[in-house]
Each structure stands twice: as structure tokens, then as C-alpha cells.
Enzyme design. Sequence first.
Site, PDB file in Angstrom:
ATOM      1  CG  HIS A  17      -1.979  -1.052   1.260  1.00 21.66           C
ATOM      2  ND1 HIS A  17      -2.159  -1.768   2.553  1.00 21.66           N
ATOM      3  CD2 HIS A  17      -2.833  -1.430   0.413  1.00 21.66           C
ATOM      4  CE1 HIS A  17      -2.935  -2.664   2.237  1.00 21.66           C
ATOM      5  NE2 HIS A  17      -3.531  -2.354   1.163  1.00 21.66           N
ATOM      6  NE  ARG A  90      -3.026  -7.109  -4.402  1.00 23.01           N
ATOM      7  CZ  ARG A  90      -3.988  -6.892  -3.424  1.00 23.01           C
ATOM      8  NH1 ARG A  90      -3.332  -7.605  -2.012  1.00 23.01           N
ATOM      9  NH2 ARG A  90      -5.059  -6.765  -3.398  1.00 23.01           N
TER      10      ARG A  90
HETATM   11  P1  ADP Z   1      -5.808  -5.699   0.809  1.00 18.89           P
HETATM   12  O1  ADP Z   1      -6.538  -6.205   1.842  1.00 18.89           O
HETATM   13  O2  ADP Z   1      -6.068  -7.055  -0.492  1.00 18.89           O
HETATM   14  O3  ADP Z   1      -4.252  -5.781   1.112  1.00 18.89           O
HETATM   15  P2  ADP Z   1      -7.046  -3.486   0.388  1.00 18.89           P
HETATM   16  O4  ADP Z   1      -8.370  -3.325   0.157  1.00 18.89           O
HETATM   17  O5  ADP Z   1      -6.678  -2.864   1.661  1.00 18.89           O
HETATM   18  O6  ADP Z   1      -6.585  -4.818   0.004  1.00 18.89           O
HETATM   19  O7  ADP Z   1      -6.346  -2.572  -1.064  1.00 18.89           O
HETATM   20  C1  ADP Z   1      -6.633  -1.457  -1.197  1.00 18.89           C
HETATM   21  C2  ADP Z   1      -6.054  -1.200  -2.830  1.00 18.89           C
HETATM   22  O8  ADP Z   1      -4.577  -1.359  -2.592  1.00 18.89           O
HETATM   23  C3  ADP Z   1      -6.428  -1.985  -3.881  1.00 18.89           C
HETATM   24  O9  ADP Z   1      -6.520  -1.389  -4.946  1.00 18.89           O
HETATM   25  C4  ADP Z   1      -5.475  -3.130  -3.891  1.00 18.89           C
HETATM   26  O10 ADP Z   1      -5.394  -3.741  -5.154  1.00 18.89           O
HETATM   27  C5  ADP Z   1      -4.149  -2.297  -3.513  1.00 18.89           C
HETATM   28  N1  ADP Z   1      -3.102  -3.249  -3.016  1.00 18.89           N
HETATM   29  C6  ADP Z   1      -2.994  -3.975  -2.068  1.00 18.89           C
HETATM   30  N2  ADP Z   1      -2.004  -4.520  -1.674  1.00 18.89           N
HETATM   31  C7  ADP Z   1      -1.222  -4.076  -2.816  1.00 18.89           C
HETATM   32  C8  ADP Z   1       0.125  -4.396  -2.834  1.00 18.89           C
HETATM   33  N3  ADP Z   1       1.060  -5.395  -2.468  1.00 18.89           N
HETATM   34  N4  ADP Z   1       0.924  -3.887  -4.092  1.00 18.89           N
HETATM   35  C9  ADP Z   1      -0.005  -3.112  -4.914  1.00 18.89           C
HETATM   36  N5  ADP Z   1      -1.352  -2.694  -4.821  1.00 18.89           N
HETATM   37  C10 ADP Z   1      -2.120  -3.080  -3.437  1.00 18.89           C
END
Ligand code: ADP
Length: 163
Positions: A17, A90
Site C-alpha cells: 500500500h 497486483r
Molecule cells: P488488501 O486487503 O488485499 O491488502 P485493500 O482493500 O486494503 O487490500 O487494498 C486497497 C488497494 O490497494 C487495492 O487497489 C489493492 O489492489 C491495492 N493493493 C493492495 N496490496 C497491494 C500491493 N501489495 N501492491 C499494490 N497494490 C496493492
Amino acid sequence: MNTAIYPGSFDPVTNGHLNIISRAAKSFDKLIVCVMVNADKRPMFTALERVELLRRVTADIPNVEIAHSDRLLADFARERNCGVIVKGLRAMSDFEREFQMALINRKLNPGLDTMFLTAEHQFMYLSSSIVKEMGHYGADLRDFLPEQIIDDFRSRLAELNEK
Ligand code: ADP
């Protein structure tokens, strides 16, 4: 002002994130990271705790604001005068859902576009749920979570395990 919103659960914020936040913040005057509150989910951290953790790890990025919302993202964006949603992609597995969400958000708010940033290769596999699973087995979390939140994460995991 050119403002974008980066929405998600952030339960908790991971290095994946944070990578998206710091890259997106360079392309917009302001980036609002919005903790989306989902009544159906049982989160590890409350919305306000997630906001606090996000504030801590983004303190050095001046154009990032942290918010939370239990309303439709399309309405939140309208309220904040914001025309762009940023999402991290991802893998192909993220694509179908994100494509659907982007179309729905545009239907609800025609002034709203979704822009995707591809995950950095070292974070491709990373999600909040996999970090919870690894934390449960005592793995070293430094590659996955920002250093400043690892103690909070471990204490919460221990509390939850006692229940
Ligand atoms: P998660 O619970 O799967 O970590 P979230 O709902 O908190 O996901 O994710 C918010 C956003 O961040 C989404 O657009 C998700 O695709 C993106 N995201 C989550 N983890 C990553 C990562 N490791 N790299 C890039 N983008 C990410």
C-alpha cells in the site's frame, strides 16, 4: 487542485500500500487515502485505528491526507471534488473485480475515472490477509509491514489470540 483518492481496507497498511501511496502522491497535488468501512467485515483494527496507523506511516509525505468513510466511494469523491480514484493492481486476479468497480463508480459518478498503478514486483504477493496469516506463525514481518506499525500489529495479534 488535482486531487485523487486511494481507497481500501488497509487492515493494516502494508509496504505494498505504502508503495502505491508514495508513487501516486507524486502525480497529484493531493492524495486522499480513504479507509473504507465495510459493515460486513470484521476488521483486525477499527477504522480510527487504521487511520492512525496510516497517518503515522505517511507523516513524511506532505500532500497525503488520511480519511475514512462508510459511504459510497462515488459519493465521497463527489463531496471532496475529486475526479480520480487510484488503485493498485497486483495480478490478473485483481483485474476483474477492479474493472467492475471502476465501471460501477463511473456509472454512479460520471465525473470519476479510475487509474491503476501496477504493483512493484517485490509486493506482488502481498496483501493484508497474507500478513495476518504469516504473523500468526511468527514470521519476520519487516519485508511486509512498515517498521513503525509492527509492534501494534504484534500486540493486536496477541490480544486476538487470547480470546
Ligand atoms: P488488501 O486487503 O488485499 O491488502 P485493500 O482493500 O486494503 O487490500 O487494498 C486497497 C488497494 O490497494 C487495492 O487497489 C489493492 O489492489 C491495492 N493493493 C493492495 N496490496 C497491494 C500491493 N501489495 N501492491 C499494490 N497494490 C496493492
